[in-house]
Motif scaffolding. Sequence first.
Motif, short mmCIF file in Angstrom:
data_model
loop_
_atom_site.label_atom_id
_atom_site.label_comp_id
_atom_site.label_asym_id
_atom_site.label_seq_id
_atom_site.Cartn_x
_atom_site.Cartn_y
_atom_site.Cartn_z
N ASN A 134 3.61 10.22 -3.60
CA ASN A 134 4.20 10.36 -2.27
C ASN A 134 3.27 11.19 -1.37
OD1 ASN A 134 5.89 10.15 -0.07
ND2 ASN A 134 7.44 11.56 -0.85
N ARG A 135 1.99 10.82 -1.38
CA ARG A 135 0.99 11.46 -0.52
C ARG A 135 0.26 10.40 0.28
NH1 ARG A 135 -0.61 16.70 -1.80
NH2 ARG A 135 -2.72 16.33 -1.07
N PHE A 136 0.24 10.58 1.59
CA PHE A 136 -0.41 9.65 2.50
C PHE A 136 -1.43 10.42 3.33
CE2 PHE A 136 3.60 7.96 1.29
CZ PHE A 136 3.46 6.58 1.27
N ASP A 162 5.63 6.63 10.98
CA ASP A 162 6.36 5.37 11.13
C ASP A 162 5.58 4.19 10.55
OD1 ASP A 162 8.41 6.68 12.41
OD2 ASP A 162 7.70 6.22 14.42
N ARG A 163 4.27 4.21 10.70
CA ARG A 163 3.45 3.07 10.28
C ARG A 163 3.55 2.82 8.79
NH1 ARG A 163 -1.41 2.26 8.08
NH2 ARG A 163 -1.89 4.49 8.01
N VAL A 164 3.58 3.86 7.99
CA VAL A 164 3.58 3.69 6.53
C VAL A 164 4.99 3.70 5.94
CG1 VAL A 164 1.29 4.70 6.33
CG2 VAL A 164 3.30 6.18 6.07
N ASP A 165 5.99 3.97 6.77
CA ASP A 165 7.36 4.08 6.27
C ASP A 165 8.08 2.73 6.33
OD1 ASP A 165 9.58 5.35 5.23
OD2 ASP A 165 9.67 6.88 6.79
N CYS A 166 9.30 2.74 5.88
CA CYS A 166 10.14 1.53 5.95
C CYS A 166 11.48 1.92 6.57
CB CYS A 166 10.36 0.95 4.55
SG CYS A 166 11.30 2.05 3.44
N GLY A 167 12.27 0.92 6.93
CA GLY A 167 13.59 1.24 7.45
C GLY A 167 14.06 0.29 8.54
N VAL A 168 15.07 0.74 9.26
CA VAL A 168 15.72 -0.06 10.30
C VAL A 168 15.35 0.51 11.66
CG1 VAL A 168 17.92 -0.92 11.18
CG2 VAL A 168 17.64 -0.50 8.72
N THR A 192 0.83 -1.21 0.00
CA THR A 192 0.00 0.00 0.00
C THR A 192 0.86 1.26 0.00
OG1 THR A 192 -1.76 -1.16 1.21
CG2 THR A 192 -1.82 1.24 1.23
N SER A 193 1.88 1.27 0.86
CA SER A 193 2.77 2.43 0.92
C SER A 193 3.56 2.58 -0.38
CB SER A 193 3.74 2.30 2.09
OG SER A 193 3.06 2.39 3.32
N ARG A 194 3.97 1.47 -0.94
CA ARG A 194 4.71 1.51 -2.20
C ARG A 194 3.86 2.16 -3.30
NH1 ARG A 194 8.62 -2.35 -4.88
NH2 ARG A 194 8.28 -2.16 -7.12
N ALA A 195 2.58 1.78 -3.37
CA ALA A 195 1.70 2.34 -4.39
C ALA A 195 1.50 3.84 -4.17
CB ALA A 195 0.36 1.62 -4.38
N SER A 196 1.31 4.25 -2.92
CA SER A 196 1.11 5.68 -2.63
C SER A 196 2.38 6.49 -2.91
CB SER A 196 0.71 5.87 -1.17
OG SER A 196 -0.55 5.27 -0.91
N PHE A 197 3.52 5.93 -2.57
CA PHE A 197 4.79 6.63 -2.82
C PHE A 197 5.03 6.79 -4.31
CE2 PHE A 197 9.42 6.34 -3.63
CZ PHE A 197 9.80 7.54 -3.05
N MET A 198 4.77 5.73 -5.08
CA MET A 198 5.00 5.79 -6.53
C MET A 198 4.01 6.72 -7.22
SD MET A 198 5.85 1.77 -7.35
CE MET A 198 6.17 2.08 -9.11
#
Length: 257
Positions: free
Chosen positions: A129-131, A206-212, A120-126
């Motif tokens: 980039n609006r959430f 944080d919920r819609v993001d990715c990372g370490v 879902t986040s990938r689609a919104s970012f592509m």
Amino acid sequence: MADIISCPSGLTGRIRGMKVREERILADRKLAKSGGQVDELLSACWEEMLEAGPYAFTDGKVDWGRVLQGDRFYALLQVRVLTYGPEYVFAVPCQAASCRARIDWELDLTQLPVRALSDTSRASFMASNRFETTLPDSGKPLRFKLLTGEDERRLPQLQRAAPEKLLSSVLAYRVLDVDGVDARDKRRFLEDLTLRDADYLVDEFDRVDCGVDTTLEVECSACFMRQEVELPFDRGFFLPGQARTARRRERSTSSPA
């Protein structure tokens, strides 16, 4: 030594560890001031792109300014692991006011939890980039963005300009618009948020993001207090030899004559 990595968003490529010539990047004060060190270091150690993930990179080259924060830090972590190995030793002061002893800690960097970018986040970012989310107290719907490398460069300047307004600066930068709030009044609206709304909004980031996940739990060997700290990320992270030199100097000055 080179290895293939897949970043949290799906960006995949071949990277290598740092060489002696990369030390000039870490020592470059102009790059440090402009925030360009990360881009230079990643560009130097990234050898080949195998999969672009959610990014529109068609020429085989990665524009690190357009890459999500989570991907950038993950790639940096892998460069560090390939250069020195997964073990990382650092020191932080105990947070207990009655103690303040130095906590020496060691961890395996490959064991840090990694959050992948959801479909879902990938689609919104592509798409743009609006959430979107709705604040629980004010009931206002708003839109925000995920941070990229270009944002990483700008945020410290905003924070230095108004250090007493750190949270509102970050919120104002990431929030794109708020229903019923004029763009000129966005900053004032965000400064008037309840802390519950502000905490909710940061959690949504944080919920819609990715990372370490870089929050660690350590224990003081003097008072045995367990406490949460952020993984230290400074020049010593990439040049641990300097940290060893400092520790040797500290031990020699504290040793009895």
